[in-house]
Design a protein around this motif. Sequence first.
Motif, mmCIF file in Angstrom:
data_model
loop_
_atom_site.group_PDB
_atom_site.id
_atom_site.type_symbol
_atom_site.label_atom_id
_atom_site.label_comp_id
_atom_site.label_asym_id
_atom_site.label_seq_id
_atom_site.Cartn_x
_atom_site.Cartn_y
_atom_site.Cartn_z
ATOM 1 N N ILE A 1 0.950 -1.272 0.098
ATOM 2 C CA ILE A 1 -0.017 0.132 -0.094
ATOM 3 C C ILE A 1 0.922 1.062 0.115
ATOM 4 O O ILE A 1 0.644 1.989 -0.691
ATOM 5 C CB ILE A 1 -0.830 -0.077 1.295
ATOM 6 N N LYS A 2 1.864 1.334 0.929
ATOM 7 C CA LYS A 2 2.804 2.550 0.764
ATOM 8 C C LYS A 2 3.611 2.585 -0.299
ATOM 9 O O LYS A 2 3.660 3.685 -0.887
ATOM 10 C CB LYS A 2 3.635 2.154 2.117
ATOM 11 N N GLY A 3 4.137 1.585 -0.937
ATOM 12 C CA GLY A 3 4.808 1.537 -2.143
ATOM 13 C C GLY A 3 4.168 2.097 -3.274
ATOM 14 O O GLY A 3 4.424 2.755 -4.002
ATOM 15 N N LYS A 4 2.964 1.654 -3.319
ATOM 16 C CA LYS A 4 2.093 2.164 -4.483
ATOM 17 C C LYS A 4 1.648 3.776 -4.442
ATOM 18 O O LYS A 4 1.925 4.486 -5.294
ATOM 19 C CB LYS A 4 0.657 1.444 -4.508
ATOM 20 N N ILE A 5 1.521 4.073 -3.348
ATOM 21 C CA ILE A 5 1.292 5.694 -3.104
ATOM 22 C C ILE A 5 2.813 6.327 -2.955
ATOM 23 O O ILE A 5 2.552 7.365 -3.760
ATOM 24 C CB ILE A 5 0.712 5.848 -1.327
ATOM 25 N N SER B 1 -6.296 7.105 -4.247
ATOM 26 C CA SER B 1 -7.347 8.167 -4.239
ATOM 27 C C SER B 1 -7.650 8.862 -3.246
ATOM 28 O O SER B 1 -8.264 10.019 -3.084
ATOM 29 C CB SER B 1 -8.599 7.601 -4.962
ATOM 30 N N ASP B 2 -7.450 8.298 -1.855
ATOM 31 C CA ASP B 2 -7.643 8.647 -0.724
ATOM 32 C C ASP B 2 -6.792 10.126 -0.452
ATOM 33 O O ASP B 2 -7.135 11.105 0.400
ATOM 34 C CB ASP B 2 -7.167 7.728 0.576
ATOM 35 N N LEU B 3 -5.558 10.230 -1.118
ATOM 36 C CA LEU B 3 -4.940 11.745 -1.112
ATOM 37 C C LEU B 3 -5.579 12.701 -1.334
ATOM 38 O O LEU B 3 -5.565 13.981 -0.973
ATOM 39 C CB LEU B 3 -3.781 11.486 -2.080
ATOM 40 N N TYR B 4 -6.714 12.671 -2.189
ATOM 41 C CA TYR B 4 -7.575 13.748 -2.675
ATOM 42 C C TYR B 4 -8.568 14.061 -1.766
ATOM 43 O O TYR B 4 -9.665 14.917 -2.067
ATOM 44 C CB TYR B 4 -7.956 13.433 -4.287
ATOM 45 N N THR C 1 -1.816 21.929 -0.911
ATOM 46 C CA THR C 1 -1.600 22.853 -2.238
ATOM 47 C C THR C 1 -1.088 21.878 -3.188
ATOM 48 O O THR C 1 -1.375 21.937 -4.527
ATOM 49 C CB THR C 1 -0.752 23.940 -2.111
ATOM 50 N N SER C 2 0.087 21.228 -2.916
ATOM 51 C CA SER C 2 0.670 20.119 -3.718
ATOM 52 C C SER C 2 -0.325 19.312 -4.422
ATOM 53 O O SER C 2 -0.200 18.727 -5.558
ATOM 54 C CB SER C 2 1.886 19.577 -3.090
ATOM 55 N N ILE C 3 -1.098 18.574 -3.655
ATOM 56 C CA ILE C 3 -2.056 17.647 -3.980
ATOM 57 C C ILE C 3 -3.191 18.207 -5.067
ATOM 58 O O ILE C 3 -3.283 17.688 -5.943
ATOM 59 C CB ILE C 3 -2.776 17.217 -2.825
ATOM 60 N N GLU C 4 -3.420 19.607 -4.788
ATOM 61 C CA GLU C 4 -4.492 20.259 -5.644
ATOM 62 C C GLU C 4 -3.679 20.489 -6.992
ATOM 63 O O GLU C 4 -4.358 20.437 -8.023
ATOM 64 C CB GLU C 4 -4.797 21.565 -5.076
ATOM 65 N N LYS C 5 -2.422 20.888 -6.801
ATOM 66 C CA LYS C 5 -1.436 20.923 -8.300
ATOM 67 C C LYS C 5 -1.510 20.040 -8.889
ATOM 68 O O LYS C 5 -1.457 20.083 -10.279
ATOM 69 C CB LYS C 5 -0.201 21.607 -7.610
ATOM 70 N N SER C 6 -1.463 18.711 -8.315
ATOM 71 C CA SER C 6 -1.209 17.391 -9.115
ATOM 72 C C SER C 6 -2.383 17.012 -10.074
ATOM 73 O O SER C 6 -2.199 16.374 -10.928
ATOM 74 C CB SER C 6 -0.864 16.335 -8.349
ATOM 75 N N LEU D 1 -10.558 9.257 -8.695
ATOM 76 C CA LEU D 1 -9.471 9.976 -9.180
ATOM 77 C C LEU D 1 -10.120 10.832 -10.305
ATOM 78 O O LEU D 1 -9.834 12.192 -10.280
ATOM 79 C CB LEU D 1 -8.362 9.112 -9.917
ATOM 80 N N LYS D 2 -11.001 10.450 -11.131
ATOM 81 C CA LYS D 2 -11.713 11.263 -12.140
ATOM 82 C C LYS D 2 -12.887 12.235 -11.573
ATOM 83 O O LYS D 2 -12.584 13.543 -11.835
ATOM 84 C CB LYS D 2 -12.627 10.213 -12.949
ATOM 85 N N GLU D 3 -13.483 11.836 -10.378
ATOM 86 C CA GLU D 3 -14.251 12.717 -9.680
ATOM 87 C C GLU D 3 -13.386 13.814 -8.862
ATOM 88 O O GLU D 3 -13.922 15.023 -8.704
ATOM 89 C CB GLU D 3 -15.055 12.039 -8.506
#
Length: 666
Positions: A432-436, A468-471, A494-499, A572-574
Amino acid sequence: MDVKKRMDELILQINRYNEAYYQHNESLISDQEFDNLLAELQKLESENPLFAYPDSPTQRVGGTITKQFKSVKHRYPMLSLGNTYSEQELRDFDDRVAKGLEGEDYEYICELKFDGVALSFWYENGQLIKGVTRGDGTRGDDITNNIKTIKHLPLRLNSSIFPREFELRGEGYMPLSSFEAINEQKLKQGEAPLANPRNAASGTFKMQDSAEVARRNMACYIYAMVGDENPFQTHEESLIALNQADFPVSPTWKKCKSIDEVLEYIHSWKDKRNELPLNTDGIVIKVNDYEQQNRLGFTAKSPRWAIAYKYPSEIAETEILSISYQVGRTGNVTPVANLTPVYLAGTMVKRASVHNANEMDRLDLRKHDTVFVEKGGEIIPKITSVNLSKRKENTQAFIFPEQCPACGSTLVRQEGEANHYCLNEKKCPPQIKGKIEHFIQRKALNIENLGVETIDLLVEKGIIHHISDLYQLNEQSFQGLEGFQSKSISNILTSIEKSKSVAFRQVLFGLGIRHVGATIAEKLVQQFHSIEKLQKATLEELIAVPEIGERIANSLKEYFDDADNIQQLERLKEAGVQLSEEIKEIVLEGEALLGKSFVISGVFKNFEREELKDKIIAHGGKVVSSISSKLDYLVAGENMGPAKLEKANSLSIKIITEEEFLALLN
C-alpha cells in the motif's frame, strides 16, 4: 569617495586574486587581507544595492536562503550513458560506430568518469544565469545560488567565441579533502559522519543556505557543451576553448585514434585514478566529431556515440549476521543481508542484496558465514560468494519464508520466475505504501511536500489506504499528528491540488500497473488518448501498439478487470485528476525536404523554434545542432549567432531566410 568606482576596483582585485589562487595555485595576498577586501565589498553592496553586480565575487560566499527549489525543464534532456565492464563490449561498441559511420575515419575522446552529481550550467550573454540538477533527465531543480559558490566556475566570461546562449554539462563534487575535514569535525562534535563524498555532494548542493554550501568548498569539472549555437566542430575543440576561458576542465582527457588506444588509456588510469582529489568509477568514451555524433544519434535512453567503461568493483570480506525480507510495491519479496559493517569503495557497508531465493540457494548462505561483498557498479552492495574456508561447524542455513513478513499471507512463486510474491496487495502495508509513494513521485503525479515518512505515517494511522484517498485529505486529517503545523499542512494540500493538472501520461505511469513504465505509458496515451479508451482496448489492439508485447498487454487487462482498480479510477476522475490527453504527433505533410539537413539560428516571424523544427521534420527533413560541411541549409532568423554565420560562410553552406524556407516547402 566615489562608491561605484571603489566597488569596481574591489571586484577587479578580488577576481584577480581568485583567478591566481584557483586557476594557477598562487596566493598573491594573505587570507586575512583577502577576507578584508571581500568584507568591504559586501558592506558597500548592502549599502548600495543599485551598484551591485549579479556576478560579483560576493556571490561566491553565499548567504541566500532558498526554502524551496524550483523545478526547471531542461532545454536538452540529460540522458544517461550505456555502460559496460567488458573490454570486448567496448570493441563491439566500436564496431557499431564504424558501421554507423559507413567506413569514415573517426576519433574518440576519453575522459575520466567522476563520481559526483550531474549538473547543467546555463549561460546568456556571457553570464551564468542558472544552475540545474539532473533530476529525472527531463526536469531538475534550480540550485543557482548554490552553484555560484563554486569558486573556480566563471560567473562571467572573458571570451567572445561562445554564442549568446549555451549550456554546459558537468559533474559537481565534494573534494576528498573537504569530505575528510567535515567528517573529522563531525566526529569531534559527536555527530554521525557523512556516508560518502557522492551523497555528501548531492546533499550539499540541495542545502537551503548557500553560505553553508560555500563553506564546504564544492567543486566541479565541465565535460560537455550543448546547444543549437555550438561554434565548434569537435568535442576536443570545445574542451580546449572551455579550458582557455578558465572553465574547470579536467586535464586528464585524451584523444584516441582507435579502440586499442582507448583500452591503453583505460589501463593507464586503473590505479592512477586513486591519486585524484575525487572519486572516479570509470572512463567515458565519446566520438569526437559533432557531426558524426548527430548521424549516430540516440536510443530512447542514451547516445549511440558514447559509452562508459566501469572498472571492476572493489571487494570486501565480512560476516553475515541475519537476513531481512523486504516487500516491494508489486509484492516482490527481496532478501537483504545484514552484515558486520565493512568499508568498501568509499562507504561503510552494513547491508547487501541477495536478490532472490535462487541466489540464497546458490550461495548456500548460513548464519555467521564470512562472505565476499562487492559494489555492483560501485553503487549497490551485493554478496558474491562465501569464504568456505572460514565456515564454522554446525551453522544454520537461511531458509526463504513461506509467508509474507509484513502481512502473513502465503507467498507465491510463478512458474519460470525467480521471485516470490505476496498477492495480498489490497491489505499488505508495504505494498500500500509503495503504491502511494510511486504515485506521488516526480515522474508521476509530482506531489511535492509529501514525503515517504508522511505517507508511512498516514497509512499506519489508517488515514489513507489507496492513492485516491490523497484527494480526500484536508486540515482535519492531520489533527493530532506530531510535527504538522498549519503551514506544512497547507503546503501538502496545495501540492495535491496542483497534481490535478499533471498530464495523463504521468498519471498512467503513477497508477503503478505492472510493466508500465514512463515510456510505455506515453505510447499508450499517444494511441488511446483516454483511460476509457484504454480500458476498452482488446488484447490485439494493445499488442498492436509499438513496444507493447503480450506481457504488458495481459498486465493491462488484469488491471482493468479488477473492480477495486476501476473504483479507484472513478474516484480519481471525480477528484479532477487528468485521465485523458491528446499528445501531439508530427504528421508527415510532404517530402519536399526529404534527405535534407538544417540548422536553425535566430528569431523568426511566423514560427517559434520548436514549430520550425516540427515543420522541417513533417516535410522529411532533419534538424541538427552544429554546422558541418555536409549540412544542406542554415535557416537564418533575426539576431542569429555570428559564430554560426561565420562558420557557414567558411564552409559555403547555403544560408536561407524564413521566406526562402517557406518557398522550399512548395
